[in-house]
Scaffold this motif. Structure first.
Motif: not given
Length: 224
Positions: A123-129, A166-170, A194-203
């Motif tokens: 999802k791309y809606t911020l959690k209210p908490q 799209l998810l990363s942009e949203r 950035m989509g999936k282009r710059y991982p910081v860990a193994s997928n």
């Protein structure tokens, strides 16, 4: 760019700037949500910011010129490091226990917002908490206004490239829009997915994919 085209572009940019300062629609009626009208934009500052956006050579330079044009002072020499030291210390103190990770690379401060505390899965809606945590970030960014704010969204490798992009942009837009809704200057922000282009860990593992699903905020000093 000829004079006529430049003036037309300036007018369009100014209209977007003033419109962006005028209104922002939040997500809920929660008292912490930025669902309110932003008023009182200074026309002179807006013109200066728009002119700055037209004259820069790249994204960071455009933001810097826009901010200087809007009356935000630039930092020079050793003042940059001292300024970022103070801002980093305040951010670490104010975000402790919120799930936001604060790190430093030279004069750039980075905030890592893991998706688990920021968004529901896919999802791309911020959690209210999570609003109070972002409120503390916004408060610090208001105090330290001599920085450019780069907001980038990142995903894991599950799913199609287009869906992840799209998810990363949203997600990046959700975070940036919330912060702007707290009274921050729109021209400070550079927002990108950035989509999936710059991982910081193994997928290849659940824990790695969880680390890759994130929104990063980078704070770059406005230099003279």
């Amino acid at each position: 760019m000829n004079k006529q085209l430049k003036l037309a572009t300036l007018a369009a940019t100014l209209a977007v700037f003033v419109s962006g300062c005028a209104t922002y629609t939040g997500q809920t009626n929660d008292p912490n949500d930025p669902n309110r009208t932003q008023r009182g934009a200074l026309i002179g500052a807006a013109i200066g910011a728009a002119a700055g956006l037209l004259s820069g050579g790249d994204a960071v330079e455009r933001r810097q010129r826009a901010m200087v044009g809007a009356g935000v002072g630039a930092l020079a020499g050793g003042a940059v490091g001292v300024y970022q030291d103070r801002q980093e210390a305040d951010l670490r103190r104010q975000t402790a226990g919120t799930g936001i990770d604060v790190s430093r690379d030279g004069d750039v401060i980075k905030l890592n917002l893991p998706d688990g505390v920021t968004f529901d899965f896919a999802k791309y809606t911020l959690k209210p908490q999570f609003y109070p945590a972002l409120n503390t970030v916004a408060s610090t960014l208001r105090e330290y206004n001599q920085t450019i704010v780069e907001v980038s969204g990142h995903t894991d490798s599950i799913g199609s490239d287009s869906a992840n992009q799209l998810l990363s942009e949203r997600r990046a837009n959700s975070v940036a829009s919330y912060l702007i809704g707290q009274g921050l200057m729109r021209e400070r922000f550079e927002i990108v997915g950035m989509g999936k282009r710059y991982p910081v860990a193994s997928n290849d593992t659940d824990s790695g994919r969880s680390l890759n699903r994130r929104v990063e905020i980078r704070l770059l000093p406005v230099r003279s």
